[in-house]
Enzyme design. Structure first.
Site, PDB file in Angstrom:
ATOM      1  N   LYS A 168       2.388   4.762   0.884  1.00 55.15           N
ATOM      2  CA  LYS A 168       2.354   5.567   2.097  1.00 55.15           C
ATOM      3  C   LYS A 168       1.574   6.846   1.792  1.00 55.15           C
ATOM      4  CE  LYS A 168       6.717   3.975   4.095  1.00 55.15           C
ATOM      5  NZ  LYS A 168       6.440   2.608   3.780  1.00 55.15           N
ATOM      6  N   ARG A 169       0.975   7.425   2.794  1.00 58.43           N
ATOM      7  CA  ARG A 169       0.198   8.643   2.672  1.00 58.43           C
ATOM      8  C   ARG A 169      -1.046   8.472   1.802  1.00 58.43           C
ATOM      9  NH1 ARG A 169       5.339  10.310   1.508  1.00 58.43           N
ATOM     10  NH2 ARG A 169       4.715  10.928  -0.580  1.00 58.43           N
ATOM     11  N   CYS A 170      -1.543   7.251   1.678  1.00 58.81           N
ATOM     12  CA  CYS A 170      -2.789   6.995   0.954  1.00 58.81           C
ATOM     13  C   CYS A 170      -3.795   6.355   1.915  1.00 58.81           C
ATOM     14  CB  CYS A 170      -2.582   6.070  -0.236  1.00 58.81           C
ATOM     15  SG  CYS A 170      -1.926   6.897  -1.679  1.00 58.81           S
ATOM     16  N   ILE A 171      -5.015   6.774   1.797  1.00 58.31           N
ATOM     17  CA  ILE A 171      -6.082   6.230   2.646  1.00 58.31           C
ATOM     18  C   ILE A 171      -6.512   4.879   2.128  1.00 58.31           C
ATOM     19  CG2 ILE A 171      -8.422   6.602   3.472  1.00 58.31           C
ATOM     20  CD1 ILE A 171      -7.871   9.617   3.214  1.00 58.31           C
TER      21      ILE A 171
ATOM     22  N   LYS B 221       0.852  -1.186   0.000  1.00 57.03           N
ATOM     23  CA  LYS B 221       0.000   0.000   0.000  1.00 57.03           C
ATOM     24  C   LYS B 221       0.895   1.246   0.000  1.00 57.03           C
ATOM     25  CE  LYS B 221      -3.626   2.294   2.585  1.00 57.03           C
ATOM     26  NZ  LYS B 221      -4.393   2.319   3.838  1.00 57.03           N
TER      27      LYS B 221
END
Length: 106
Positions: free
Chosen positions: A103-106, A101
């Site tokens: 980083k800094r993504c919901i 996933k």
């Protein structure tokens, strides 16, 4: 393909990107309710090459910028990516590509 459950982490992402295959991509795409087209595969393979170089999955802004640099503004724009991966383009595309996933993504 071995039991997919042994290959994924608690968030549903592939534990080891090297275990990825097109069959795994199809499995993840079905989970995301996405029918993969040639346009999807272009983004998936772009992400896999990006990961090989940078050892990270790009968040949406960096993904758009990188795609734009390599493929132009028709492909390197957030609306285009949203049409392919409607819930969260960077996250869904990374998951289907067998990558961690971003980083800094919901």
């Amino acid at each position: 393909m071995e039991n997919i459950e042994t290959l994924i982490d608690t968030h549903g992402f592939l534990k080891d990107y090297r275990q990825w295959s097109p069959e795994i991509a199809l499995f993840f795409a079905r989970q995301e309710h996405i029918e993969l087209t040639q346009a999807h595969w272009q983004i998936i393979y772009f992400l896999r090459k990006y990961y090989e170089v940078h050892q990270s999955s790009p968040a949406i802004r960096l993904l758009v910028k990188s795609l734009k640099e390599q493929h132009g503004s028709d492909i390197g724009n957030s609306l285009y990516l949203q049409s392919l991966f409607p819930i969260s383009p960077a996250v869904q595309a990374a998951k289907i590509a067998g990558l961690p996933k971003p980083k800094r993504c919901i």
